[in-house]
Motif scaffolding. Structure first.
Motif, PDB file in Angstrom:
ATOM      1  N   LEU A  25       0.828  -1.206   0.000  1.00 52.97           N
ATOM      2  CA  LEU A  25       0.000   0.000   0.000  1.00 52.97           C
ATOM      3  C   LEU A  25       0.862   1.255   0.000  1.00 52.97           C
ATOM      4  CD1 LEU A  25      -2.709  -1.183   2.542  1.00 52.97           C
ATOM      5  CD2 LEU A  25      -3.164  -0.548   0.160  1.00 52.97           C
ATOM      6  N   GLY A  59       2.469   1.908  -3.263  1.00 52.14           N
ATOM      7  CA  GLY A  59       1.533   2.186  -4.341  1.00 52.14           C
ATOM      8  C   GLY A  59       1.330   1.021  -5.285  1.00 52.14           C
ATOM      9  N   SER A  78      -3.886  -0.189  -4.140  1.00 50.18           N
ATOM     10  CA  SER A  78      -4.573   0.852  -3.379  1.00 50.18           C
ATOM     11  C   SER A  78      -5.492   0.206  -2.348  1.00 50.18           C
ATOM     12  CB  SER A  78      -5.387   1.753  -4.308  1.00 50.18           C
ATOM     13  OG  SER A  78      -6.499   1.042  -4.837  1.00 50.18           O
ATOM     14  N   SER A  79      -5.876   0.977  -1.357  1.00 53.47           N
ATOM     15  CA  SER A  79      -6.819   0.474  -0.356  1.00 53.47           C
ATOM     16  C   SER A  79      -8.136   0.086  -1.019  1.00 53.47           C
ATOM     17  CB  SER A  79      -7.062   1.534   0.717  1.00 53.47           C
ATOM     18  OG  SER A  79      -5.874   1.861   1.388  1.00 53.47           O
ATOM     19  N   GLU A 138      -8.575  -0.957  -4.087  1.00 50.68           N
ATOM     20  CA  GLU A 138      -8.389  -2.208  -4.817  1.00 50.68           C
ATOM     21  C   GLU A 138      -8.413  -3.410  -3.868  1.00 50.68           C
ATOM     22  OE1 GLU A 138      -5.664  -0.664  -8.585  1.00 50.68           O
ATOM     23  OE2 GLU A 138      -4.695  -1.310  -6.708  1.00 50.68           O
ATOM     24  N   SER A 198     -11.289   4.860  -0.169  1.00 46.79           N
ATOM     25  CA  SER A 198     -10.965   5.999  -1.046  1.00 46.79           C
ATOM     26  C   SER A 198     -10.378   7.156  -0.253  1.00 46.79           C
ATOM     27  CB  SER A 198     -12.227   6.460  -1.794  1.00 46.79           C
ATOM     28  OG  SER A 198     -12.698   5.453  -2.667  1.00 46.79           O
ATOM     29  N   ASP A 258      -6.819   6.286   0.544  1.00 45.47           N
ATOM     30  CA  ASP A 258      -5.980   6.442  -0.651  1.00 45.47           C
ATOM     31  C   ASP A 258      -5.660   7.916  -0.912  1.00 45.47           C
ATOM     32  OD1 ASP A 258      -5.801   3.724  -1.178  1.00 45.47           O
ATOM     33  OD2 ASP A 258      -7.580   3.708  -2.470  1.00 45.47           O
ATOM     34  N   GLU A 259      -6.642   8.775  -0.737  1.00 45.70           N
ATOM     35  CA  GLU A 259      -6.423  10.211  -0.933  1.00 45.70           C
ATOM     36  C   GLU A 259      -5.434  10.761   0.091  1.00 45.70           C
ATOM     37  OE1 GLU A 259     -10.298  11.903  -0.706  1.00 45.70           O
ATOM     38  OE2 GLU A 259     -10.998  10.972  -2.578  1.00 45.70           O
ATOM     39  N   ARG A 288      -3.122   9.071   1.658  1.00 44.18           N
ATOM     40  CA  ARG A 288      -1.783   8.540   1.358  1.00 44.18           C
ATOM     41  C   ARG A 288      -1.168   9.289   0.170  1.00 44.18           C
ATOM     42  NH1 ARG A 288      -2.779   3.396   1.850  1.00 44.18           N
ATOM     43  NH2 ARG A 288      -1.626   3.048   3.779  1.00 44.18           N
ATOM     44  N   ALA A 289      -1.959   9.584  -0.834  1.00 42.80           N
ATOM     45  CA  ALA A 289      -1.467  10.323  -2.008  1.00 42.80           C
ATOM     46  C   ALA A 289      -1.027  11.733  -1.638  1.00 42.80           C
ATOM     47  CB  ALA A 289      -2.541  10.365  -3.086  1.00 42.80           C
TER      48      ALA A 289
END
Length: 487
Positions: free
Chosen positions: A10, A13, A16-17, A19, A51, A54-55, A57-58
């Motif tokens: 994770l 990358g 993704s969470s 996925e 989601s 993921d945001e 983390r990005a």
């Protein structure tokens, strides 16, 4: 794959969470119609949280250790705004206004709720067949039970429907289904994990713990949920060690005690016995000293338990009266009549049986003969463990006398069902931590569980021995997989 490896992927990358969550949702849709691990699924909520993670983390934000990991929860742990039924009609439709401490700590650590799992009604059973909402089946052989009472949580992990799960253990309800389903199940020391928000069965015995595919994941989950809680007066105010720190350390010089009373029991399957003794020999090859020890009252645990646990259940379940919440029978004659009808129709036969046993044991004229005597035997069982731990570091037994039995096999014989917890109950009576992990398979390809027990608050040592066995024995690698197991 371990939680640590998922976390690494994770962070890099590689996945993704969202996925990972979608992977589990897809598998649930494919398999859970057959297994019936889950009572409630929360796909949209899980997707939304994944989601958001993921945001974050990005955006380079620092995330907690379980961020994005899909976890399942036994449906006797209260979840705010989400139904909690204990698989009972009497709690059908009940939505708690608060969160259990254990699950709250999971969500704060970033874990994602994928769904709530099936159980024997009010955690009373050893097969997950007493659920009002239908039985759960064993993913290794769907004609067999997954164990109980946390069978849904065990089956969900075994069939890859979640990364890990939480269950509760009153007399073996984590370890026995872990054995039947070929996963790792950990019951911590009584008081190591807060019981706040766990719907009570037997308050002096209940304990929350994790199911996982490996010992390291069990240690990670325990790390998150353990620790003092002012909302639970039975929760211990002691430091929480790093449960993962010594997992890879050598166990050379450790003393492992085989409880001799466990290996000469009528009903102990020969294949189970041979597999567990082979596991003991493997620990010896790793440098441990294996010796025979005696706990003379170990087998008295089952009779003791079936006085104490029903007595506490009788008191705890008195609150379900059809007045405040849950199921209410359509009877307007009087309050007492409405309450009686609500309890008669709302509780299943096994729950009613245990309430009646407990009420009888606590009644005037019998409380000294039954409940008080059982508590005295409980003290003697604990003293036997204390004596054994004077000579050894870890105790070793089979987890269950047999592998998973056929669905319906004990439907009309509750006593034979109770005997499946013969080897797990004593650790609950003494408040000791214990773990079940796979140690082999019988000729039918069904998993066999090895139980390790340590002294109070010695989970680090328990996990160390379990991890060393797991990493060197490679039991799961030889599994005769069914069409449900491959991920």
């Amino acid at each position: 794959m371990t939680i640590a490896k998922w976390r690494e992927r994770l962070i890099k990358g590689e996945v993704s969470s969202l996925e990972l969550v979608e992977k589990k949702i897809s598998r649930i849709e494919k398999l859970d119609g057959t297994i019936h691990s889950f009572l409630y699924l929360h796909h949209e909520r899980a997707r939304k949280l994944a989601s958001q993670i993921d945001e974050a983390r990005a955006a380079g934000k620092e995330l907690p250790p379980l961020a994005g990991i899909p976890i399942a929860i036994k449906d006797n742990l209260c979840t705010r705004g989400i139904p909690t039924t204990c698989s009972s009609r009497i709690l059908e439709g009940f939505i708690p206004p608060y969160e259990s401490t254990a699950t709250e700590r999971l969500w704060k650590s970033g874990a994602i709720l994928i769904g709530k799992t099936n159980l024997d009604e009010f955690a009373m059973g050893s097969s997950t067949e007493t659920s009002t909402f239908g039985a759960t089946f064993n993913p290794w052989d769907t004609t067999r039970v997954p164990g109980g009472s946390s069978g849904g949580s065990a089956a969900a992990v075994a069939s890859g429907l979640c990364v890990a799960s939480l269950g509760s253990d009153t007399g073996g309800s984590i370890r026995q289904p872990a054995s039947f389903c070929g996963v790792v199940g950990l019951k911590p020391t009584y008081g190591r994990v807060s019981r706040w928000g766990l719907v009570a069965f037997a308050s002096s015995l209940d304990q929350i713990g994790p199911f996982a595919n490996n010992v390291a994941d069990s240690a990670e989950l325990l790390q998150v949920i353990a620790g003092k809680d002012p909302k639970d007066s039975t929760c211990l105010d002691v430091p929480v060690p790093d449960f993962t720190e010594h997992l890879s350390a050598s166990i050379s010089g450790f003393r492992v005690g085989l409880i001799k009373e466990c290996f000469n029991q009528k009903g102990l399957d020969l294949e189970v016995k041979e597999s567990v003794l082979k596991a003991a020999a493997h620990l010896e090859s790793l440098g441990a000293e294996v010796i025979e020890v005696s706990c003379p009252r170990f087998i008295d645990g089952i009779a003791t338990y079936y006085v104490i646990a029903p007595s506490e259940a009788s008191a705890n379940l008195a609150r379900y009266d059809g007045v405040k919440y849950g199921f209410r029978a359509d009877n307007e004659d009087c309050l007492s009549s409405m309450t009686s009808f609500s309890r008669a129709k709302g509780f299943g036969s096994e729950v009613q049986r245990r309430i009646l046993i407990g009420t009888y044991a606590l009644s005037a004229g019998y409380v000294d003969a039954y409940y008080k005597k059982a508590q005295q035997v409980r003290t003697l069982i604990r003293r036997d463990f204390d004596n054994a731990f004077q000579n050894v570091d870890i105790l070793l037994t089979p987890t269950a006398p047999t592998t998973a039995f056929a669905a319906g096999a004990h439907e009309n014989d509750p006593l034979s069902m109770y005997l499946s917890d013969l080897l797990t109950i004593p650790a609950n009576l003494a408040g000791l931590p214990a773990i079940s992990l796979p140690c082999g398979f019988d000729k039918k390809g069904l998993p066999i569980g090895l139980q390790l027990i340590s002294n109070v608050l010695e989970e680090p040592r328990l996990l160390q021995v379990a991890h060393q066995y797991e990493q060197t024995a490679h039991v799961m690698g030889s599994a005769p997989a069914t069409n449900l197991i491959p991920s």
